[in-house]
Design a protein around this motif. Sequence first.
Motif, PDB file in Angstrom:
ATOM      1  N   VAL A 150      -8.171   2.758  -4.005  1.00 53.69           N
ATOM      2  CA  VAL A 150      -7.532   1.711  -4.800  1.00 53.69           C
ATOM      3  C   VAL A 150      -7.486   0.403  -4.020  1.00 53.69           C
ATOM      4  O   VAL A 150      -7.791  -0.669  -4.554  1.00 53.69           O
ATOM      5  CB  VAL A 150      -6.109   2.135  -5.232  1.00 53.69           C
ATOM      6  CG1 VAL A 150      -5.353   0.940  -5.811  1.00 53.69           C
ATOM      7  CG2 VAL A 150      -6.176   3.254  -6.252  1.00 53.69           C
ATOM      8  N   LEU A 151      -7.112   0.471  -2.747  1.00 54.65           N
ATOM      9  CA  LEU A 151      -7.066  -0.728  -1.915  1.00 54.65           C
ATOM     10  C   LEU A 151      -8.452  -1.339  -1.735  1.00 54.65           C
ATOM     11  O   LEU A 151      -8.620  -2.561  -1.808  1.00 54.65           O
ATOM     12  CB  LEU A 151      -6.467  -0.409  -0.548  1.00 54.65           C
ATOM     13  CG  LEU A 151      -4.960  -0.174  -0.499  1.00 54.65           C
ATOM     14  CD1 LEU A 151      -4.529   0.236   0.899  1.00 54.65           C
ATOM     15  CD2 LEU A 151      -4.219  -1.425  -0.944  1.00 54.65           C
ATOM     16  N   TYR A 152      -9.444  -0.482  -1.522  1.00 57.15           N
ATOM     17  CA  TYR A 152     -10.811  -0.979  -1.300  1.00 57.15           C
ATOM     18  C   TYR A 152     -11.333  -1.712  -2.529  1.00 57.15           C
ATOM     19  O   TYR A 152     -11.808  -2.859  -2.436  1.00 57.15           O
ATOM     20  CB  TYR A 152     -11.735   0.183  -0.943  1.00 57.15           C
ATOM     21  CG  TYR A 152     -13.191  -0.233  -0.843  1.00 57.15           C
ATOM     22  CD1 TYR A 152     -13.654  -0.886   0.291  1.00 57.15           C
ATOM     23  CD2 TYR A 152     -14.081   0.015  -1.890  1.00 57.15           C
ATOM     24  CE1 TYR A 152     -14.990  -1.270   0.388  1.00 57.15           C
ATOM     25  CE2 TYR A 152     -15.410  -0.380  -1.800  1.00 57.15           C
ATOM     26  CZ  TYR A 152     -15.862  -1.017  -0.657  1.00 57.15           C
ATOM     27  OH  TYR A 152     -17.182  -1.411  -0.583  1.00 57.15           O
ATOM     28  N   TRP A 153     -11.235  -1.073  -3.685  1.00 57.01           N
ATOM     29  CA  TRP A 153     -11.772  -1.690  -4.898  1.00 57.01           C
ATOM     30  C   TRP A 153     -10.943  -2.884  -5.346  1.00 57.01           C
ATOM     31  O   TRP A 153     -11.479  -3.834  -5.929  1.00 57.01           O
ATOM     32  CB  TRP A 153     -11.873  -0.646  -6.016  1.00 57.01           C
ATOM     33  CG  TRP A 153     -12.947   0.360  -5.779  1.00 57.01           C
ATOM     34  CD1 TRP A 153     -12.790   1.698  -5.522  1.00 57.01           C
ATOM     35  CD2 TRP A 153     -14.349   0.104  -5.736  1.00 57.01           C
ATOM     36  NE1 TRP A 153     -13.998   2.292  -5.325  1.00 57.01           N
ATOM     37  CE2 TRP A 153     -14.984   1.341  -5.460  1.00 57.01           C
ATOM     38  CE3 TRP A 153     -15.140  -1.027  -5.904  1.00 57.01           C
ATOM     39  CZ2 TRP A 153     -16.362   1.464  -5.342  1.00 57.01           C
ATOM     40  CZ3 TRP A 153     -16.520  -0.915  -5.782  1.00 57.01           C
ATOM     41  CH2 TRP A 153     -17.109   0.313  -5.506  1.00 57.01           C
ATOM     42  N   SER A 154      -9.658  -2.862  -5.057  1.00 53.25           N
ATOM     43  CA  SER A 154      -8.822  -4.022  -5.371  1.00 53.25           C
ATOM     44  C   SER A 154      -9.237  -5.220  -4.519  1.00 53.25           C
ATOM     45  O   SER A 154      -9.360  -6.346  -5.025  1.00 53.25           O
ATOM     46  CB  SER A 154      -7.344  -3.704  -5.127  1.00 53.25           C
ATOM     47  OG  SER A 154      -6.908  -2.669  -5.989  1.00 53.25           O
TER      48      SER A 154
ATOM     49  N   GLN B   3       0.809  -1.217   0.000  1.00 49.34           N
ATOM     50  CA  GLN B   3       0.000   0.000   0.000  1.00 49.34           C
ATOM     51  C   GLN B   3       0.846   1.273   0.000  1.00 49.34           C
ATOM     52  O   GLN B   3       0.420   2.311  -0.495  1.00 49.34           O
ATOM     53  CB  GLN B   3      -0.944  -0.006   1.200  1.00 49.34           C
ATOM     54  CG  GLN B   3      -0.251   0.024   2.541  1.00 49.34           C
ATOM     55  CD  GLN B   3      -1.239   0.041   3.695  1.00 49.34           C
ATOM     56  OE1 GLN B   3      -2.410   0.362   3.515  1.00 49.34           O
ATOM     57  NE2 GLN B   3      -0.781  -0.316   4.883  1.00 49.34           N
ATOM     58  N   ASN B   4       2.059   1.207   0.563  1.00 54.72           N
ATOM     59  CA  ASN B   4       2.907   2.392   0.600  1.00 54.72           C
ATOM     60  C   ASN B   4       3.429   2.788  -0.784  1.00 54.72           C
ATOM     61  O   ASN B   4       3.934   3.898  -0.967  1.00 54.72           O
ATOM     62  CB  ASN B   4       4.094   2.152   1.537  1.00 54.72           C
ATOM     63  CG  ASN B   4       3.657   2.035   2.987  1.00 54.72           C
ATOM     64  OD1 ASN B   4       2.668   2.649   3.396  1.00 54.72           O
ATOM     65  ND2 ASN B   4       4.380   1.244   3.767  1.00 54.72           N
ATOM     66  N   LEU B   5       3.322   1.872  -1.737  1.00 55.15           N
ATOM     67  CA  LEU B   5       3.750   2.185  -3.096  1.00 55.15           C
ATOM     68  C   LEU B   5       2.720   3.036  -3.838  1.00 55.15           C
ATOM     69  O   LEU B   5       3.030   3.606  -4.887  1.00 55.15           O
ATOM     70  CB  LEU B   5       3.987   0.883  -3.875  1.00 55.15           C
ATOM     71  CG  LEU B   5       5.047  -0.067  -3.301  1.00 55.15           C
ATOM     72  CD1 LEU B   5       5.105  -1.349  -4.117  1.00 55.15           C
ATOM     73  CD2 LEU B   5       6.414   0.613  -3.269  1.00 55.15           C
ATOM     74  N   LEU B   6       1.505   3.113  -3.290  1.00 62.99           N
ATOM     75  CA  LEU B   6       0.442   3.883  -3.929  1.00 62.99           C
ATOM     76  C   LEU B   6       0.438   5.319  -3.428  1.00 62.99           C
ATOM     77  O   LEU B   6       0.792   5.584  -2.274  1.00 62.99           O
ATOM     78  CB  LEU B   6      -0.918   3.244  -3.624  1.00 62.99           C
ATOM     79  CG  LEU B   6      -1.117   1.802  -4.109  1.00 62.99           C
ATOM     80  CD1 LEU B   6      -2.424   1.230  -3.568  1.00 62.99           C
ATOM     81  CD2 LEU B   6      -1.121   1.745  -5.633  1.00 62.99           C
ATOM     82  N   PRO B   7       0.040   6.268  -4.281  1.00 61.15           N
ATOM     83  CA  PRO B   7      -0.086   7.661  -3.830  1.00 61.15           C
ATOM     84  C   PRO B   7      -1.107   7.763  -2.700  1.00 61.15           C
ATOM     85  O   PRO B   7      -2.149   7.102  -2.736  1.00 61.15           O
ATOM     86  CB  PRO B   7      -0.569   8.399  -5.087  1.00 61.15           C
ATOM     87  CG  PRO B   7      -0.168   7.524  -6.228  1.00 61.15           C
ATOM     88  CD  PRO B   7      -0.235   6.119  -5.720  1.00 61.15           C
ATOM     89  N   GLU B   8      -0.820   8.543  -1.698  1.00 64.48           N
ATOM     90  CA  GLU B   8      -1.678   8.621  -0.520  1.00 64.48           C
ATOM     91  C   GLU B   8      -3.086   9.090  -0.869  1.00 64.48           C
ATOM     92  O   GLU B   8      -4.068   8.663  -0.245  1.00 64.48           O
ATOM     93  CB  GLU B   8      -1.047   9.559   0.511  1.00 64.48           C
ATOM     94  CG  GLU B   8      -1.761   9.552   1.850  1.00 64.48           C
ATOM     95  CD  GLU B   8      -1.026  10.366   2.898  1.00 64.48           C
ATOM     96  OE1 GLU B   8      -1.555  10.528   4.009  1.00 64.48           O
ATOM     97  OE2 GLU B   8       0.093  10.843   2.587  1.00 64.48           O
ATOM     98  N   ALA B   9      -3.214   9.959  -1.875  1.00 64.69           N
ATOM     99  CA  ALA B   9      -4.530  10.483  -2.235  1.00 64.69           C
ATOM    100  C   ALA B   9      -5.449   9.400  -2.799  1.00 64.69           C
ATOM    101  O   ALA B   9      -6.669   9.473  -2.654  1.00 64.69           O
ATOM    102  CB  ALA B   9      -4.371  11.609  -3.250  1.00 64.69           C
TER     103      ALA B   9
END
Length: 252
Positions: A214-218, A203-209
Amino acid sequence: MQANSHSSPRAASASTNSQLSRLLIPRSQRRMFFLQFTLMTIMGWVVGGIASIALEKIIWENWPDLIAAAPETSVIWVKFLSNVLFAVVFAADQALVMRRYLSGRLWLLATSIGWIVAHHVATAWNNYLSFIATSLNEDLTVELTYILSFLSTFAYIFSGIWLGLLQWVVLRRYAAKCWWWGFFPSVSFSCISLLVWLLSLGQNLLPEAYRTPVLYWSQQGFTAIILGIVPAIGLCSLKRNLQRKAKITSSS
Protein backbone atom coordinates in the motif's frame (compact mmCIF):
# COMPACT_ATOMS: atom_id res chain seq x y z
CA MET A 1 -15.39 63.41 -22.07
CA GLN A 2 -17.75 60.91 -23.61
CA ALA A 3 -15.11 59.84 -26.10
CA ASN A 4 -12.69 59.17 -23.27
CA SER A 5 -15.28 57.20 -21.30
CA HIS A 6 -15.97 54.97 -24.29
CA SER A 7 -12.35 54.58 -25.29
CA SER A 8 -11.20 53.68 -21.77
CA PRO A 9 -13.03 50.29 -21.62
CA ARG A 10 -11.84 49.55 -25.15
CA ALA A 11 -8.27 50.35 -24.20
CA ALA A 12 -8.56 48.16 -21.11
CA SER A 13 -10.03 45.33 -23.19
CA ALA A 14 -7.28 45.66 -25.77
CA SER A 15 -4.66 45.60 -23.01
CA THR A 16 -6.23 42.46 -21.51
CA ASN A 17 -6.31 40.72 -24.89
CA SER A 18 -2.68 41.68 -25.43
CA GLN A 19 -1.71 40.13 -22.10
CA LEU A 20 -3.65 36.93 -22.90
CA SER A 21 -1.97 36.63 -26.30
CA ARG A 22 1.41 36.70 -24.59
CA LEU A 23 0.74 33.53 -22.60
CA LEU A 24 2.68 30.46 -23.68
CA ILE A 25 -0.42 28.38 -22.97
CA PRO A 26 -3.48 30.40 -24.08
CA ARG A 27 -6.10 30.81 -21.38
CA SER A 28 -8.69 29.00 -23.50
CA GLN A 29 -6.41 25.93 -23.65
CA ARG A 30 -5.19 25.90 -20.06
CA ARG A 31 -7.71 23.42 -18.64
CA MET A 32 -7.20 20.93 -21.46
CA PHE A 33 -3.42 21.37 -21.32
CA PHE A 34 -3.41 20.84 -17.54
CA LEU A 35 -5.38 17.60 -17.83
CA GLN A 36 -3.45 16.27 -20.81
CA PHE A 37 -0.02 17.09 -19.37
CA THR A 38 -0.88 15.52 -16.01
CA LEU A 39 -2.37 12.38 -17.57
CA MET A 40 0.54 11.94 -20.00
CA THR A 41 3.03 12.41 -17.17
CA ILE A 42 1.27 9.71 -15.14
CA MET A 43 1.22 7.45 -18.21
CA GLY A 44 4.92 8.11 -18.82
CA TRP A 45 5.71 7.26 -15.21
CA VAL A 46 3.77 3.97 -15.36
CA VAL A 47 4.84 2.86 -18.85
CA GLY A 48 8.42 3.98 -18.29
CA GLY A 49 8.58 2.09 -15.01
CA ILE A 50 7.21 -1.10 -16.57
CA ALA A 51 9.56 -0.80 -19.56
CA SER A 52 12.63 -0.27 -17.37
CA ILE A 53 11.78 -3.25 -15.16
CA ALA A 54 11.20 -5.40 -18.26
CA LEU A 55 14.55 -4.32 -19.73
CA GLU A 56 16.38 -5.27 -16.54
CA LYS A 57 14.66 -8.66 -16.51
CA ILE A 58 15.58 -9.32 -20.14
CA ILE A 59 19.23 -8.45 -19.54
CA TRP A 60 19.51 -10.56 -16.38
CA GLU A 61 17.88 -13.57 -18.05
CA ASN A 62 19.67 -13.46 -21.42
CA TRP A 63 23.23 -12.51 -20.44
CA PRO A 64 23.89 -14.28 -17.11
CA ASP A 65 27.46 -15.32 -18.05
CA LEU A 66 28.45 -11.78 -19.02
CA ILE A 67 27.00 -10.41 -15.81
CA ALA A 68 28.70 -13.10 -13.69
CA ALA A 69 32.08 -12.11 -15.14
CA ALA A 70 31.79 -8.56 -13.76
CA PRO A 71 28.81 -8.40 -11.38
CA GLU A 72 29.44 -4.96 -9.86
CA THR A 73 30.04 -3.25 -13.22
CA SER A 74 27.10 -5.10 -14.78
CA VAL A 75 24.72 -3.92 -12.06
CA ILE A 76 25.76 -0.31 -12.67
CA TRP A 77 25.27 -0.56 -16.43
CA VAL A 78 21.95 -2.41 -16.18
CA LYS A 79 20.61 0.25 -13.80
CA PHE A 80 21.89 2.98 -16.10
CA LEU A 81 20.25 1.49 -19.20
CA SER A 82 16.94 0.96 -17.42
CA ASN A 83 17.03 4.55 -16.16
CA VAL A 84 17.75 5.84 -19.68
CA LEU A 85 14.78 3.89 -21.05
CA PHE A 86 12.53 5.20 -18.30
CA ALA A 87 13.66 8.80 -18.86
CA VAL A 88 13.07 8.62 -22.62
CA VAL A 89 9.57 7.14 -22.24
CA PHE A 90 8.68 9.62 -19.49
CA ALA A 91 9.93 12.61 -21.51
CA ALA A 92 8.34 11.38 -24.75
CA ASP A 93 4.89 11.26 -23.17
CA GLN A 94 5.25 14.85 -21.98
CA ALA A 95 6.62 15.93 -25.37
CA LEU A 96 3.43 14.73 -27.07
CA VAL A 97 1.59 17.52 -25.23
CA MET A 98 4.37 20.12 -25.26
CA ARG A 99 5.01 19.94 -29.02
CA ARG A 100 2.01 22.22 -29.66
CA TYR A 101 3.75 25.07 -27.83
CA LEU A 102 7.46 24.42 -28.38
CA SER A 103 9.80 21.89 -29.97
CA GLY A 104 8.74 18.44 -28.82
CA ARG A 105 12.11 16.96 -29.76
CA LEU A 106 14.02 19.50 -27.69
CA TRP A 107 11.71 18.96 -24.71
CA LEU A 108 12.19 15.19 -25.01
CA LEU A 109 15.97 15.59 -25.17
CA ALA A 110 16.20 18.09 -22.30
CA THR A 111 13.80 16.22 -20.01
CA SER A 112 15.33 12.79 -20.59
CA ILE A 113 18.93 13.99 -20.10
CA GLY A 114 17.92 16.16 -17.14
CA TRP A 115 16.13 13.25 -15.47
CA ILE A 116 19.13 10.94 -15.97
CA VAL A 117 21.57 13.48 -14.53
CA ALA A 118 19.27 14.32 -11.60
CA HIS A 119 18.74 10.64 -10.81
CA HIS A 120 22.45 9.83 -10.82
CA VAL A 121 23.40 12.89 -8.78
CA ALA A 122 20.81 11.98 -6.13
CA THR A 123 21.91 8.32 -6.19
CA ALA A 124 25.59 9.26 -5.81
CA TRP A 125 24.85 11.47 -2.79
CA ASN A 126 22.63 8.84 -1.17
CA ASN A 127 25.29 6.16 -1.69
CA TYR A 128 27.86 8.46 -0.08
CA LEU A 129 25.60 9.13 2.90
CA SER A 130 24.87 5.40 3.22
CA PHE A 131 28.63 4.76 3.24
CA ILE A 132 29.03 7.24 6.09
CA ALA A 133 26.20 5.59 8.04
CA THR A 134 27.72 2.13 7.47
CA SER A 135 31.21 3.22 8.47
CA LEU A 136 29.94 4.71 11.74
CA ASN A 137 28.10 1.47 12.48
CA GLU A 138 27.15 1.36 16.19
CA ASP A 139 28.26 4.97 16.76
CA LEU A 140 25.24 6.21 14.77
CA THR A 141 23.15 8.21 17.26
CA VAL A 142 19.53 9.25 16.85
CA GLU A 143 20.54 12.84 16.14
CA LEU A 144 23.04 11.76 13.49
CA THR A 145 20.41 9.51 11.91
CA TYR A 146 18.07 12.47 11.54
CA ILE A 147 20.87 14.59 10.08
CA LEU A 148 21.78 11.96 7.48
CA SER A 149 18.10 11.50 6.60
CA PHE A 150 17.73 15.26 6.17
CA LEU A 151 20.84 15.43 3.98
CA SER A 152 19.55 12.54 1.87
CA THR A 153 16.22 14.31 1.36
CA PHE A 154 17.98 17.60 0.57
CA ALA A 155 20.20 15.86 -2.00
CA TYR A 156 17.11 14.44 -3.68
CA ILE A 157 15.39 17.85 -3.76
CA PHE A 158 18.53 19.66 -4.93
CA SER A 159 19.03 17.17 -7.78
CA GLY A 160 15.89 18.59 -9.40
CA ILE A 161 17.90 21.67 -10.39
CA TRP A 162 19.64 19.62 -13.09
CA LEU A 163 16.30 18.73 -14.64
CA GLY A 164 15.14 22.34 -14.35
CA LEU A 165 18.27 23.80 -15.93
CA LEU A 166 18.09 21.57 -18.99
CA GLN A 167 14.38 22.25 -19.46
CA TRP A 168 15.08 25.97 -19.02
CA VAL A 169 17.52 25.85 -21.94
CA VAL A 170 14.57 24.88 -24.14
CA LEU A 171 11.93 27.06 -22.47
CA ARG A 172 13.95 30.29 -22.69
CA ARG A 173 13.67 30.14 -26.47
CA TYR A 174 9.89 30.22 -26.29
CA ALA A 175 9.06 31.86 -22.94
CA ALA A 176 10.10 35.21 -21.48
CA LYS A 177 11.61 35.66 -18.00
CA CYS A 178 11.56 31.96 -17.17
CA TRP A 179 14.87 31.91 -15.24
CA TRP A 180 13.05 30.57 -12.19
CA TRP A 181 12.22 27.33 -14.00
CA GLY A 182 15.69 26.03 -13.17
CA PHE A 183 14.54 25.67 -9.56
CA PHE A 184 10.96 24.64 -10.28
CA PRO A 185 11.40 20.83 -10.51
CA SER A 186 12.87 21.02 -6.99
CA VAL A 187 9.44 22.25 -5.89
CA SER A 188 7.96 19.01 -7.24
CA PHE A 189 10.63 16.96 -5.47
CA SER A 190 9.95 18.88 -2.23
CA CYS A 191 6.25 18.04 -2.46
CA ILE A 192 7.08 14.39 -3.09
CA SER A 193 9.43 14.30 -0.08
CA LEU A 194 6.77 15.88 2.12
CA LEU A 195 4.19 13.37 0.93
CA VAL A 196 6.49 10.42 1.57
CA TRP A 197 7.11 11.75 5.09
CA LEU A 198 3.38 12.10 5.73
CA LEU A 199 2.75 8.58 4.47
CA SER A 200 5.46 7.25 6.76
CA LEU A 201 3.75 8.89 9.73
CA GLY A 202 0.52 7.08 8.98
CA GLN A 203 1.97 3.69 8.08
CA ASN A 204 1.19 2.21 11.50
CA LEU A 205 -2.51 2.72 10.80
CA LEU A 206 -2.31 0.17 7.98
CA PRO A 207 -2.50 -3.61 8.52
CA GLU A 208 1.01 -5.04 8.60
CA ALA A 209 0.21 -7.61 5.89
CA TYR A 210 -0.71 -4.89 3.39
CA ARG A 211 1.51 -2.07 4.68
CA THR A 212 4.43 -2.44 2.27
CA PRO A 213 2.46 -2.73 -1.00
CA VAL A 214 0.00 0.00 0.00
CA LEU A 215 2.81 2.41 0.88
CA TYR A 216 4.75 1.58 -2.29
CA TRP A 217 1.85 2.06 -4.68
CA SER A 218 0.65 5.14 -2.83
CA GLN A 219 4.07 6.72 -3.15
CA GLN A 220 4.33 5.80 -6.81
CA GLY A 221 0.86 7.10 -7.62
CA PHE A 222 1.17 10.40 -5.76
CA THR A 223 4.68 10.93 -7.15
CA ALA A 224 3.40 10.62 -10.72
CA ILE A 225 0.50 12.99 -9.99
CA ILE A 226 2.78 15.63 -8.42
CA LEU A 227 5.25 15.40 -11.31
CA GLY A 228 2.35 16.23 -13.62
CA ILE A 229 0.41 18.83 -11.65
CA VAL A 230 3.24 21.07 -10.41
CA PRO A 231 5.02 21.55 -13.79
CA ALA A 232 1.64 22.04 -15.51
CA ILE A 233 0.84 24.93 -13.15
CA GLY A 234 4.24 26.47 -13.83
CA LEU A 235 3.92 26.12 -17.61
CA CYS A 236 0.51 27.80 -17.56
CA SER A 237 2.06 30.86 -15.90
CA LEU A 238 4.77 31.38 -18.54
CA LYS A 239 4.55 34.20 -21.07
CA ARG A 240 5.56 33.82 -24.68
CA ASN A 241 8.87 35.20 -25.91
CA LEU A 242 7.61 37.90 -28.28
CA GLN A 243 11.11 38.70 -29.54
CA ARG A 244 11.48 35.18 -30.91
CA LYS A 245 8.01 35.41 -32.45
CA ALA A 246 8.95 38.72 -34.10
CA LYS A 247 12.15 37.24 -35.51
CA ILE A 248 10.26 34.28 -37.00
CA THR A 249 7.66 36.62 -38.50
CA SER A 250 10.27 38.96 -40.01
CA SER A 251 12.30 36.10 -41.46
CA SER A 252 9.24 34.56 -43.10
